[in-house]
Write a protein that holds these residues in place. Structure first.
Motif, mmCIF file in Angstrom:
data_model
loop_
_atom_site.group_PDB
_atom_site.id
_atom_site.type_symbol
_atom_site.label_atom_id
_atom_site.label_comp_id
_atom_site.label_asym_id
_atom_site.label_seq_id
_atom_site.Cartn_x
_atom_site.Cartn_y
_atom_site.Cartn_z
ATOM 1 N N LEU A 1 0.815 -1.212 0.000
ATOM 2 C CA LEU A 1 0.000 0.000 0.000
ATOM 3 C C LEU A 1 0.851 1.266 0.000
ATOM 4 C CD1 LEU A 1 -2.785 -1.024 2.547
ATOM 5 C CD2 LEU A 1 -2.924 -0.959 0.047
ATOM 6 N N ILE A 2 1.936 1.286 0.782
ATOM 7 C CA ILE A 2 2.735 2.509 0.895
ATOM 8 C C ILE A 2 3.411 2.832 -0.430
ATOM 9 C CG2 ILE A 2 4.770 3.525 1.987
ATOM 10 C CD1 ILE A 2 3.983 2.137 4.555
ATOM 11 N N ASN A 3 4.092 1.865 -1.042
ATOM 12 C CA ASN A 3 4.751 2.113 -2.324
ATOM 13 C C ASN A 3 3.746 2.426 -3.424
ATOM 14 O OD1 ASN A 3 7.663 1.946 -2.142
ATOM 15 N ND2 ASN A 3 7.413 -0.188 -1.552
ATOM 16 N N THR A 4 2.604 1.753 -3.393
ATOM 17 C CA THR A 4 1.569 2.012 -4.407
ATOM 18 C C THR A 4 1.053 3.440 -4.297
ATOM 19 O OG1 THR A 4 0.890 -0.316 -4.390
ATOM 20 C CG2 THR A 4 -0.670 1.289 -5.294
ATOM 21 N N TRP A 5 0.770 3.888 -3.080
ATOM 22 C CA TRP A 5 0.282 5.262 -2.883
ATOM 23 C C TRP A 5 1.341 6.291 -3.285
ATOM 24 C CZ3 TRP A 5 -1.939 4.231 2.682
ATOM 25 C CH2 TRP A 5 -3.143 3.521 2.551
ATOM 26 N N LEU A 6 2.583 6.073 -2.861
ATOM 27 C CA LEU A 6 3.639 7.035 -3.190
ATOM 28 C C LEU A 6 3.848 7.139 -4.694
ATOM 29 C CD1 LEU A 6 6.274 6.238 -0.406
ATOM 30 C CD2 LEU A 6 4.775 8.235 -0.556
ATOM 31 N N GLN A 7 3.774 6.004 -5.382
ATOM 32 C CA GLN A 7 3.938 6.037 -6.841
ATOM 33 C C GLN A 7 2.746 6.678 -7.523
ATOM 34 O OE1 GLN A 7 5.038 1.717 -7.192
ATOM 35 N NE2 GLN A 7 6.624 2.490 -8.569
ATOM 36 N N SER A 8 1.550 6.399 -7.048
ATOM 37 C CA SER A 8 0.358 6.988 -7.661
ATOM 38 C C SER A 8 0.300 8.497 -7.458
ATOM 39 C CB SER A 8 -0.905 6.334 -7.087
ATOM 40 O OG SER A 8 -1.015 6.589 -5.695
ATOM 41 N N LEU A 9 0.876 8.986 -6.349
ATOM 42 C CA LEU A 9 0.911 10.420 -6.075
ATOM 43 C C LEU A 9 2.100 11.111 -6.728
ATOM 44 C CD1 LEU A 9 -0.082 10.402 -2.284
ATOM 45 C CD2 LEU A 9 -1.502 11.123 -4.215
ATOM 46 N N GLY A 10 2.986 10.331 -7.348
ATOM 47 C CA GLY A 10 4.118 10.896 -8.061
ATOM 48 C C GLY A 10 5.316 11.243 -7.196
ATOM 49 N N PHE A 11 5.338 10.806 -5.947
ATOM 50 C CA PHE A 11 6.483 11.110 -5.076
ATOM 51 C C PHE A 11 7.705 10.262 -5.416
ATOM 52 C CE2 PHE A 11 2.944 12.521 -2.282
ATOM 53 C CZ PHE A 11 3.347 13.835 -2.123
ATOM 54 N N ILE A 12 7.500 9.051 -5.897
ATOM 55 C CA ILE A 12 8.609 8.170 -6.267
ATOM 56 C C ILE A 12 8.300 7.521 -7.609
ATOM 57 C CG2 ILE A 12 9.311 7.678 -3.891
ATOM 58 C CD1 ILE A 12 7.757 5.047 -4.070
ATOM 59 N N SER A 13 9.356 7.164 -8.332
ATOM 60 C CA SER A 13 9.169 6.480 -9.621
ATOM 61 C C SER A 13 9.399 4.978 -9.496
ATOM 62 C CB SER A 13 10.130 7.053 -10.662
ATOM 63 O OG SER A 13 11.479 6.943 -10.216
ATOM 64 N N GLU A 14 10.235 4.581 -8.535
ATOM 65 C CA GLU A 14 10.515 3.176 -8.284
ATOM 66 C C GLU A 14 10.137 2.834 -6.847
ATOM 67 O OE1 GLU A 14 11.547 0.950 -10.443
ATOM 68 O OE2 GLU A 14 11.723 2.394 -12.091
ATOM 69 N N PRO A 15 9.709 1.593 -6.618
ATOM 70 C CA PRO A 15 9.335 1.214 -5.246
ATOM 71 C C PRO A 15 10.521 1.324 -4.286
ATOM 72 C CG PRO A 15 8.575 -0.427 -6.839
ATOM 73 C CD PRO A 15 9.484 0.496 -7.580
ATOM 74 N N LEU A 16 10.233 1.751 -3.070
ATOM 75 C CA LEU A 16 11.263 1.817 -2.031
ATOM 76 C C LEU A 16 11.462 0.434 -1.414
ATOM 77 C CD1 LEU A 16 10.104 5.073 -0.196
ATOM 78 C CD2 LEU A 16 11.925 4.858 -1.903
ATOM 79 N N ALA A 17 12.707 0.130 -1.082
ATOM 80 C CA ALA A 17 13.020 -1.162 -0.449
ATOM 81 C C ALA A 17 12.722 -1.059 1.049
ATOM 82 C CB ALA A 17 14.476 -1.527 -0.691
ATOM 83 N N LEU A 18 11.504 -1.413 1.430
ATOM 84 C CA LEU A 18 11.068 -1.270 2.813
ATOM 85 C C LEU A 18 10.984 -2.590 3.565
ATOM 86 C CD1 LEU A 18 8.203 1.354 2.262
ATOM 87 C CD2 LEU A 18 10.594 1.780 2.865
ATOM 88 N N VAL A 19 11.080 -3.700 2.843
ATOM 89 C CA VAL A 19 11.103 -5.016 3.492
ATOM 90 C C VAL A 19 12.274 -5.813 2.937
ATOM 91 C CG1 VAL A 19 8.648 -5.190 4.041
ATOM 92 C CG2 VAL A 19 9.449 -5.864 1.784
ATOM 93 N N ARG A 20 12.492 -7.004 3.510
ATOM 94 C CA ARG A 20 13.651 -7.840 3.189
ATOM 95 C C ARG A 20 14.956 -7.114 3.500
ATOM 96 N NH1 ARG A 20 12.194 -12.410 0.579
ATOM 97 N NH2 ARG A 20 10.105 -12.470 -0.349
ATOM 98 N N ASN A 21 14.909 -6.321 4.559
ATOM 99 C CA ASN A 21 16.099 -5.601 5.026
ATOM 100 C C ASN A 21 15.900 -5.251 6.505
ATOM 101 O OD1 ASN A 21 14.273 -3.407 4.974
ATOM 102 N ND2 ASN A 21 14.957 -2.789 2.942
ATOM 103 N N GLU A 22 16.896 -4.588 7.079
ATOM 104 C CA GLU A 22 16.815 -4.250 8.503
ATOM 105 C C GLU A 22 15.704 -3.254 8.800
ATOM 106 O OE1 GLU A 22 20.386 -3.140 10.465
ATOM 107 O OE2 GLU A 22 21.543 -4.844 9.708
ATOM 108 N N PHE A 23 15.404 -2.379 7.850
ATOM 109 C CA PHE A 23 14.359 -1.384 8.095
ATOM 110 C C PHE A 23 13.025 -2.066 8.377
ATOM 111 C CE2 PHE A 23 10.829 1.241 6.535
ATOM 112 C CZ PHE A 23 11.021 2.390 7.284
ATOM 113 N N GLY A 24 12.652 -3.030 7.546
ATOM 114 C CA GLY A 24 11.397 -3.735 7.761
ATOM 115 C C GLY A 24 11.369 -4.477 9.084
ATOM 116 N N VAL A 25 12.508 -5.093 9.441
ATOM 117 C CA VAL A 25 12.595 -5.803 10.721
ATOM 118 C C VAL A 25 12.407 -4.841 11.888
ATOM 119 C CG1 VAL A 25 14.116 -7.138 12.225
ATOM 120 C CG2 VAL A 25 14.075 -7.610 9.769
ATOM 121 N N ILE A 26 13.052 -3.690 11.821
ATOM 122 C CA ILE A 26 12.967 -2.701 12.898
ATOM 123 C C ILE A 26 11.539 -2.177 13.042
ATOM 124 C CG2 ILE A 26 13.675 -0.369 13.570
ATOM 125 C CD1 ILE A 26 16.447 -1.073 12.354
ATOM 126 N N VAL A 27 10.886 -1.902 11.916
ATOM 127 C CA VAL A 27 9.508 -1.404 11.965
ATOM 128 C C VAL A 27 8.583 -2.435 12.602
ATOM 129 C CG1 VAL A 27 7.513 -0.775 10.545
ATOM 130 C CG2 VAL A 27 9.756 0.182 10.027
#
Length: 276
Positions: free
Chosen positions: A124-150
């Motif tokens: 949902l987060i990457n889909t919304w950010l892309q649809s609103l034009g804030f990012i062109s490519e999905p952000l790596a938010l899982v399969r890394n330490e960031f996702g684990v910490i969240v």
């Protein structure tokens, strides 16, 4: 005579609990400790591997780093929630209490997959950010330490709230009124009076969160995707995927000893009655 009778009665009441704890925890731990010095051959070779293997060391370092970050984030968020729960309006207190209790009704597995649905490349987060034009490519938010910490922070915040709220409720309001009467601003009262007086709760919450975080398995496995392996996951791998039961047992023993030392520190810092 009466004191002796009271002690005998208390011992009889505690005996079943002590027996259960011994059978459920002490005996299995002694078995695991035995594996660590007998498999694959007698000796302390597995502990030498633990101290010299770069892979094991990197997993321990990663685990402590993630746990430290999670502890800081959880206690910070929990402090704000506890403050609102204790010192907010009646409506705010009821809403906050509801929000604190709801996570206890949801399993850790459900929460982890919920975060995957939010943070994945097609989440949902990457889909919304892309649809609103804030990012062109999905952000790596899982399969890394960031996702684990969240995911770990979200799970552990409620556990940090209770010792913090207890410390805040035990404050002497007269001290706050005195500081206010001497002309101190609300900000100064908060940082120089309120926070120091709740330090026991902060330390207790930090130790509780850190101890819980050390043993996390499901959340790092799902949100880390095998790229942010923590100690508990390493034990699982050594037991079931690349069998090395002796090393897995040695890692488990060291982790239990670390947790035991932290719990001893917790009980020296914060009385058990202050945790609820």
């Amino acid at each position: 005579m009466q004191t002796l009778s009271n002690r005998t009665g208390a011992a009889l009441f505690l005996a079943p609990l002590l027996l259960f704890l011994s059978l459920a925890y002490v005996v299995p731990f002694l078995g695991v400790a035995g594996w660590s010095v007998t498999l694959p051959e007698p000796g302390i070779g597995q502990y030498s591997v633990l101290l010299s293997d770069p892979l094991v060391q990197s997993v321990f370092i990663r685990t402590f780093r993630i746990c430290a970050i999670v502890t800081l984030a959880s206690v910070t968020c929990a402090y704000a929630i506890a403050f609102l729960w204790v010192r907010g309006t009646p409506l705010q207190r009821r809403i906050t209490e509801f929000c604190i209790l709801v996570p206890f009704w949801i399993s850790v597995l459900t929460r982890a997959f919920g975060w995957v649905a939010l943070l994945s490349n097609r989440g949902l987060i990457n889909t919304w950010l892309q649809s609103l034009g804030f990012i062109s490519e999905p952000l790596a938010l899982v399969r890394n330490e960031f996702g684990v910490i969240v995911g770990m922070t979200h799970f552990l915040i409620p556990f940090a709230v209770f010792p913090l709220a207890s410390a805040m409720r035990n404050l002497d309001e007269r001290v706050l009124l005195a500081a206010r009467g001497l002309g101190a601003s609300r900000t100064r009262i908060f940082w120089t009076v309120f926070v120091p007086m709740t330090m026991s709760g902060i330390i207790g919450a930090a130790l509780i969160v850190f101890v819980f975080a050390l043993g996390f398995f499901v959340t790092p496995a799902i949100l880390g995707g095998g790229r942010s392996v923590m100690v508990a996951e390493l034990v699982y791998v050594r037991l079931f995927q690349s069998p090395d039961w002796g090393l897995a047992a040695a890692i488990s023993v060291v982790l239990v000893l670390i947790v035991g030392a932290l719990m001893a520190l917790l009980f020296r810092t914060l009385k058990p009655a202050q945790m609820v």
